[in-house]
Write a protein that holds these residues in place. Structure first.
Motif: not given
Length: 194
Positions: A90-95
């Motif tokens: 999962s990618p970062s929520k900030k990305n």
């Protein structure tokens, strides 16, 4: 429409473990195939070395543009707005969801190569398409993110190709240095001295 296409593709995730594995592998490992292709091209001859250098310039410029856009623009990932089938990693929520670094770089490389070697460029574009599909499948990007990122990478490669005269002195210097270094007597001298 954008979300509907995303949902139609993403709803298949989690149903077929083999397809999930294939999509995750494409998403995470395709970059190594691109690197392998560039290395093989580099060791063929000067024509292929030039293609590799132009592709490197295109991806470098594309990466800088990508970083710049992400610094000033944020678009939430699909899993932050909707219930999705999110596959790891999962990618970062900030990305930001746009632009997709995977697709901007893949399309810049594929377009750069396409100018000089059509068959190889088409194969690289097919791989870029599969990368884009895998990113939607995994729940990480909307179709509009993929299309916009592909356009961004392609346009950057087109601009680099149009401005080839600007890059030629740099390319010639690198090729001259490489050819001089690989000359046996020069290489032998270098080995003796170091």
């Amino acid at each position: 429409m954008n979300y509907r296409i995303f949902r139609d593709i993403n709803q298949l995730a989690g149903r077929y473990s083999l397809l999930d594995t294939i999509m995750i592998t494409i998403s995470q490992k395709a970059r190594y195939l691109y690197i392998l292709l560039l290395i093989l091209m580099w060791f063929r001859n000067n024509f292929y070395k030039k293609i590799t250098l132009y592709a490197g310039i295109s991806t470098g410029v594309t990466l800088l543009i990508n970083i710049f856009i992400k610094r000033f623009y944020f678009k939430p990932r699909p899993f932050l707005r909707h219930k999705v089938h999110l596959l790891p990693p999962s990618p970062s929520k900030k990305n930001s969801s746009f632009p997709s670094t995977h697709i901007t770089l893949a399309s810049a490389l594929a377009t750069s190569v396409l100018f000089y070697k059509r068959l190889l460029g088409c194969i690289m574009w097919l791989l870029a398409f599969l990368i884009g599909l895998s990113r939607i499948w995994m729940g990480q990007h909307y179709p509009s993110d993929i299309i916009g990122s592909a356009l961004l990478g392609s346009l950057t490669a087109i601009v680099v190709n149009i401005t080839v005269r600007v890059w030629n002195p740099f390319i010639r210097r690198i090729l001259h240095t490489c050819n001089h270094f690989t000359n046996n007597s020069c290489y032998d001298n270098w080995k003796r001295n170091y």
